[in-house]
Motif scaffolding. Structure first.
Motif, PDB file in Angstrom:
ATOM      1  N   GLY A  54      39.612  35.818  39.139  1.00 54.07           N
ATOM      2  CA  GLY A  54      39.741  37.005  38.309  1.00 54.07           C
ATOM      3  C   GLY A  54      39.083  36.835  36.955  1.00 54.07           C
ATOM      4  O   GLY A  54      38.387  37.728  36.467  1.00 54.07           O
ATOM      5  N   ALA A  55      39.281  35.675  36.337  1.00 44.85           N
ATOM      6  CA  ALA A  55      38.674  35.408  35.032  1.00 44.85           C
ATOM      7  C   ALA A  55      37.154  35.364  35.153  1.00 44.85           C
ATOM      8  O   ALA A  55      36.431  35.892  34.296  1.00 44.85           O
ATOM      9  N   TRP A  56      36.653  34.745  36.216  1.00 41.00           N
ATOM     10  CA  TRP A  56      35.209  34.658  36.438  1.00 41.00           C
ATOM     11  C   TRP A  56      34.603  36.037  36.651  1.00 41.00           C
ATOM     12  O   TRP A  56      33.556  36.360  36.080  1.00 41.00           O
ATOM     13  N   ALA A  57      35.247  36.858  37.474  1.00 39.99           N
ATOM     14  CA  ALA A  57      34.737  38.200  37.739  1.00 39.99           C
ATOM     15  C   ALA A  57      34.679  39.031  36.464  1.00 39.99           C
ATOM     16  O   ALA A  57      33.703  39.733  36.200  1.00 39.99           O
ATOM     17  N   HIS A  58      35.737  38.938  35.657  1.00 37.93           N
ATOM     18  CA  HIS A  58      35.781  39.696  34.405  1.00 37.93           C
ATOM     19  C   HIS A  58      34.671  39.246  33.453  1.00 37.93           C
ATOM     20  O   HIS A  58      33.952  40.080  32.881  1.00 37.93           O
ATOM     21  N   LYS A  59      34.494  37.940  33.310  1.00 37.19           N
ATOM     22  CA  LYS A  59      33.471  37.413  32.404  1.00 37.19           C
ATOM     23  C   LYS A  59      32.075  37.782  32.898  1.00 37.19           C
ATOM     24  O   LYS A  59      31.199  38.174  32.107  1.00 37.19           O
ATOM     25  N   THR A  60      31.861  37.693  34.202  1.00 33.77           N
ATOM     26  CA  THR A  60      30.538  38.000  34.764  1.00 33.77           C
ATOM     27  C   THR A  60      30.175  39.452  34.548  1.00 33.77           C
ATOM     28  O   THR A  60      29.051  39.778  34.136  1.00 33.77           O
ATOM     29  N   LEU A  61      31.115  40.363  34.807  1.00 28.09           N
ATOM     30  CA  LEU A  61      30.839  41.778  34.639  1.00 28.09           C
ATOM     31  C   LEU A  61      30.738  42.168  33.173  1.00 28.09           C
ATOM     32  O   LEU A  61      29.909  42.990  32.800  1.00 28.09           O
ATOM     33  N   ALA A  62      31.569  41.561  32.335  1.00 29.32           N
ATOM     34  CA  ALA A  62      31.539  41.873  30.891  1.00 29.32           C
ATOM     35  C   ALA A  62      30.224  41.446  30.273  1.00 29.32           C
ATOM     36  O   ALA A  62      29.685  42.124  29.388  1.00 29.32           O
ATOM     37  N   ALA A  63      29.684  40.334  30.738  1.00 32.05           N
ATOM     38  CA  ALA A  63      28.427  39.828  30.168  1.00 32.05           C
ATOM     39  C   ALA A  63      27.221  40.569  30.717  1.00 32.05           C
ATOM     40  O   ALA A  63      26.134  40.507  30.145  1.00 32.05           O
ATOM     41  N   GLY A  64      27.431  41.267  31.847  1.00 34.49           N
ATOM     42  CA  GLY A  64      26.297  41.995  32.448  1.00 34.49           C
ATOM     43  C   GLY A  64      26.026  43.305  31.757  1.00 34.49           C
ATOM     44  O   GLY A  64      24.998  43.901  31.900  1.00 34.49           O
TER      45      GLY A  64
END
Length: 408
Positions: free
Chosen positions: A398-408
């Motif tokens: 969940g943390a990885w998905a959030h960070k990946t999408l937020a940075a995109g």
């Protein structure tokens, strides 16, 4: 040193406003038996699960969103809610708490402390009037009620100073009904189900993305090929640099090639595939599905090593999770979509709903999202996955998905 995780699953279910934007999330927890086996009292253990679970969940929740959390009678009386920040957290009073003077007083203290109050699963049961007078939000269970019953119930609630939230919204008809009755918020599986539109075809833009996804999933697709693909798109190059800055400790990036080398081939492929999925739509509903897909993919990848016999390929499991919502995102039958993807038979059949050796893993993830903890426990046993491993993997995903999408 390995990070210590409490074995807590946190399922987040999005709540949408009338514009289709995500207004908040309901958080549902499942803590393993080991959480309360350290000698602490039940109230202390309960409070710790809530506070620890919230900390884990906030790694994957945008700061401005509201958080709704169920509170039982015991949790209200011992004031467990006071461990949570009132500016974002909304306690939900469960339907079976029993409306006694003690409960009413406990809720009044929460309101005085600055908390908004939600009443959960209201279907017109008698004796709830004292709580309805205190409620800021009333959640009406839409499932199983007739149209006339929903209309009558909604009219009776207009005399209270509260907003209405339609829960268990399963289809478009239920959503339209709630909108017509002036409901403010909406929650349910309708928002995660595909709306199949007859005659719709996959767009040329989507086909181009599928071709690139096909290339990315190939073991022969090398770093130079990826870098070349990115370099042809200025916007994509900028987004890659933002992502590298968010996940890397490097202070400076010398070039696009440097950024590619820092990430590594497979992490870069993952980021590209998620970015392309994200570009299919910028609506909050679709973005929530994309977050869910990314979380599923990363969880599958992480948990592969914990499965008994280690018989599943990590990369294949990532693709299974990532593509599991394509029908809902594109509004097309999954069989038509997978026809454009070079997936092996097992992945293809699993995505299309057939029973395969991977079906249990995908069903387990869906059960986590629905807070169906009995199904989760059975699946963990089926694959001999330790519960602590699964909880840690789900939190990291969940943390990885959030960070990946937020940075995109």
């Amino acid at each position: 040193m390995k990070t210590a995780y409490r074995p807590i699953f946190v399922a987040r279910q999005p709540i949408f406003d009338r514009n289709g934007d995500v207004w908040g999330y309901e958080l549902l927890y499942r803590a393993s038996n080991t959480v309360s086996m350290d000698g602490s009292s039940p109230s202390t253990a309960t409070s710790r699960v809530i506070s620890d679970g919230l900390s884990l969940a906030l790694d994957s929740v945008t700061d401005s969103k509201k958080i709704l959390i169920n509170f039982s009678r015991h949790m209200l009386l011992v004031e467990s809610a006071t461990v949570l920040p009132p500016e974002i957290c909304i306690p939900e009073v469960l339907e079976d708490v029993g409306i006694t003077p003690e409960i009413v007083s406990a809720v009044k203290r929460l309101k005085k402390a600055g908390y908004l109050i939600a009443v959960d699963d209201y279907v017109g049961q008698p004796g709830m009037e004292p709580m309805l007078k205190l409620a800021d939000i009333v959640k009406v269970d839409m499932l199983g009620m007739k149209l006339s019953e929903v209309e009558k119930l909604s009219r009776t609630l207009t005399k209270y100073n509260c907003k209405l939230l339609a829960e268990k919204v399963e289809n478009r008809g239920m959503f339209d009904l709630a909108v017509s009755l002036d409901y403010s918020y909406f929650q349910g599986f309708y928002f995660a189900k595909p709306e199949l539109i007859e005659g719709r075809k996959i767009s040329s833009c989507a086909l181009t993305r599928f071709q690139l996804m096909k290339d990315l999933s190939s073991p022969d697709y090398c770093v130079d090929d990826v870098a070349k693909t990115i370099s042809h798109d200025v916007g994509l190059s900028h987004r890659l640099l933002r992502y590298v800055s968010a996940v890397s400790h490097y202070a400076k990036i010398r070039s696009l090639s440097h950024a590619v080398a820092m990430l590594g081939l497979w992490p870069l492929k993952q980021w590209l595939m998620i970015t392309m999925l994200s570009d299919t739509s910028r609506e909050d509903r679709s973005q929530e599905l994309i977050y869910q897909s990314a979380c599923r993919g990363k969880f599958m990848e992480i948990i592969a090593d914990s499965i008994a016999g280690n018989k599943f390929d990590r990369d294949s499991l990532f693709l299974l999770g990532l593509f599991s919502n394509l029908d809902a995102l594109l509004g097309l039958p999954m069989a038509e979509i997978t026809g454009h993807l070079p997936l092996d038979d097992t992945l293809n059949n699993t995505l299309c709903g057939e029973e395969t050796p991977l079906s249990g893993l995908l069903n387990m993830l869906k059960a986590v999202e629905a807070a169906d903890w009995a199904t989760v426990a059975a699946a963990l046993q089926q694959y001999s996955i330790p519960e602590t491993d699964a909880a840690e993997a789900y939190t990291k995903a969940g943390a990885w998905a959030h960070k990946t999408l937020a940075a995109g």
